[in-house]
Design a protein around this motif. Sequence first.
Motif, PDB file in Angstrom:
ATOM      1  N   ASP A  90       0.815  -1.219   0.000  1.00 51.18           N
ATOM      2  CA  ASP A  90       0.000   0.000   0.000  1.00 51.18           C
ATOM      3  C   ASP A  90       0.845   1.265   0.000  1.00 51.18           C
ATOM      4  OD1 ASP A  90       0.995  -0.115   2.559  1.00 51.18           O
ATOM      5  OD2 ASP A  90      -0.941   0.108   3.564  1.00 51.18           O
ATOM      6  N   GLN A  91       2.175   1.113  -0.058  1.00 48.30           N
ATOM      7  CA  GLN A  91       3.061   2.268  -0.134  1.00 48.30           C
ATOM      8  C   GLN A  91       3.741   2.397  -1.502  1.00 48.30           C
ATOM      9  OE1 GLN A  91       3.613   4.649   2.410  1.00 48.30           O
ATOM     10  NE2 GLN A  91       1.788   3.606   3.182  1.00 48.30           N
ATOM     11  N   LEU A  92       3.412   1.501  -2.436  1.00 53.49           N
ATOM     12  CA  LEU A  92       4.135   1.486  -3.703  1.00 53.49           C
ATOM     13  C   LEU A  92       3.859   2.714  -4.558  1.00 53.49           C
ATOM     14  CD1 LEU A  92       3.999  -2.287  -4.718  1.00 53.49           C
ATOM     15  CD2 LEU A  92       5.910  -0.980  -3.796  1.00 53.49           C
ATOM     16  N   ALA A  93       2.641   3.253  -4.510  1.00 55.17           N
ATOM     17  CA  ALA A  93       2.361   4.480  -5.270  1.00 55.17           C
ATOM     18  C   ALA A  93       3.207   5.630  -4.739  1.00 55.17           C
ATOM     19  CB  ALA A  93       0.877   4.829  -5.189  1.00 55.17           C
ATOM     20  N   ARG A  94       3.331   5.715  -3.414  1.00 53.46           N
ATOM     21  CA  ARG A  94       4.159   6.771  -2.822  1.00 53.46           C
ATOM     22  C   ARG A  94       5.628   6.572  -3.212  1.00 53.46           C
ATOM     23  NH1 ARG A  94       2.169   7.327   2.391  1.00 53.46           N
ATOM     24  NH2 ARG A  94       1.308   9.383   1.951  1.00 53.46           N
ATOM     25  N   GLY A 125       6.128   7.867  -6.586  1.00 53.04           N
ATOM     26  CA  GLY A 125       6.218   9.324  -6.554  1.00 53.04           C
ATOM     27  C   GLY A 125       7.598   9.793  -6.133  1.00 53.04           C
ATOM     28  N   MET A 126       8.160   9.156  -5.118  1.00 53.60           N
ATOM     29  CA  MET A 126       9.498   9.517  -4.655  1.00 53.60           C
ATOM     30  C   MET A 126      10.548   9.203  -5.718  1.00 53.60           C
ATOM     31  SD  MET A 126       8.988   8.038  -0.769  1.00 53.60           S
ATOM     32  CE  MET A 126      10.584   8.536  -0.119  1.00 53.60           C
ATOM     33  N   ARG A 145      -1.726   7.256  -2.185  1.00 54.71           N
ATOM     34  CA  ARG A 145      -2.654   6.367  -2.870  1.00 54.71           C
ATOM     35  C   ARG A 145      -3.671   7.194  -3.637  1.00 54.71           C
ATOM     36  NH1 ARG A 145      -7.772   4.156  -2.054  1.00 54.71           N
ATOM     37  NH2 ARG A 145      -8.064   2.080  -2.988  1.00 54.71           N
ATOM     38  N   VAL A 146      -3.974   6.777  -4.838  1.00 54.09           N
ATOM     39  CA  VAL A 146      -4.999   7.415  -5.655  1.00 54.09           C
ATOM     40  C   VAL A 146      -6.139   6.427  -5.828  1.00 54.09           C
ATOM     41  CG1 VAL A 146      -5.564   8.382  -7.921  1.00 54.09           C
ATOM     42  CG2 VAL A 146      -3.340   8.844  -6.878  1.00 54.09           C
ATOM     43  N   VAL A 157       2.443  14.719  -6.053  1.00 54.86           N
ATOM     44  CA  VAL A 157       1.084  14.342  -5.661  1.00 54.86           C
ATOM     45  C   VAL A 157       1.073  12.916  -5.112  1.00 54.86           C
ATOM     46  CG1 VAL A 157      -1.221  13.797  -6.541  1.00 54.86           C
ATOM     47  CG2 VAL A 157      -0.128  15.945  -7.174  1.00 54.86           C
ATOM     48  N   LEU A 158       1.726  11.992  -5.819  1.00 59.40           N
ATOM     49  CA  LEU A 158       1.762  10.614  -5.355  1.00 59.40           C
ATOM     50  C   LEU A 158       2.554  10.469  -4.064  1.00 59.40           C
ATOM     51  CD1 LEU A 158       2.234   8.592  -8.666  1.00 59.40           C
ATOM     52  CD2 LEU A 158       0.198   8.753  -7.253  1.00 59.40           C
TER      53      LEU A 158
END
Length: 440
Positions: A146-150, A153-154, A316-317, A310-311
């Motif tokens: 659940d942290q892969l989108a963040r 973004g990084m 999470r989107v 944003v990510l």
Amino acid sequence: MTATPPATAAPSRAVRPAHRDPGVLRWVGAYTASTLGDSVYHLALAWAAVSGGSPGQAGLVMAVAAVPRALLLLGGGVVADRLGPRRVVIGSDAVRCVVVLGLAATLLVASPGLWVLAAVALVFGAVDALFLPAVGALPPRIAARDQLARVQGMRGLAQRLGAVVGAPLGGLAVAVGGPSTAFGLAGLLFAFSLPLLGALRLRPLPVGESTGTGSGTGTDTDTDTDTDTGTGTRTGSGTALGDLAAGLRYLRGHRLLGPLMVIVLLSDLGFVGPLNVGLAVLAEQRGWGASGIGWILAGFGTGAGAASLVLTVRGRVPRAGLVSGWTMLLGAAAIAALGHAAPLPAAVGLALAVGLFAGLSGALCTALLQTACDPAYLGRVTAVAGLCSLGLAPLTFPLTGTAIGLWGPGPVYGVSAAVCALSGVYGLVVTSVRKAELPG
């Protein structure tokens, strides 16, 4: 090897946000250093090649790396899954460090011919074929699903930093001490990534993932450990070719990953030509000059950086598949409009929109890929995605230039935008993509 007992995974432990996770931050730091080193290296290579030969010879030196990268990329995915992604990334940066520092030392005492630069470029292309799948396979091994989108973004912010800071840093190094100084700086940046990567502790491969059925269910037969000793996949024939075939079968049969590869291919086929060859032609025809290209690229980079931010902030989107499809359609519309832009400020604004929408769509696709894929296959799946982006899409460069010469930029940008839009439409039509969600 036996599977890791469930108790070792500490499922009840609260998940730490990626931007506060020391392991993720170490990986981002190493990736940033490596990206900066890559930017400095490419600028130094271009300068040294131009200084030592004709423009045509310099272009040939710069293009040499693409050949081994395209030919070896799928094999690099197999190596990443067999040996473990962290080990491959460390080895790749170590080789780049040694080669570039060796070239810097050579330039200090001699003036080697262009063949030396071409040989270094060949080595870098081969190393890229190993590095790219491995670095794409690392995030699920260092961060929760659940942290892969963040994390994406990084990673995007690190890429923007490498592009924005790396080239001026390399130019300053060349101005101060010549190409040898710039190559030395690149080598030190690669070296800086090594202790950070060495300190990473990887998550074990999850139990209960698919091992090639394509359904996303099943039982994994093995696990990795935080020492990165293999991936545990036993779906191939025991040979590298067998593992590659098993990975392609897994990808072809997966209800989400297969369509995502089609989206990656279509979007890049329509995207890279206008944003590379097309910009130079537009700037010449519109009278924007070289500075105009710089402003447009700055606008694109700002938009892509905003998407990554944003990510990084949101993490999470919701309805990620649906959002990815619509943002790709919006990005395609901006590409079509860019081909008709006359004032430079309008072109910069449209490039910003392209970066924002295409950057968000691409990051969401990557996060969905990493979330849906069995980590034991992630190196091979990432290699296929990289082949679509870095191997096939650049083939449109000569076609784009020729078409603009025949029909002008407007129609060519329109066709390219239509191809990008087709990827968005495909994502919205295919149910598995449209309803895809990131874990929350």
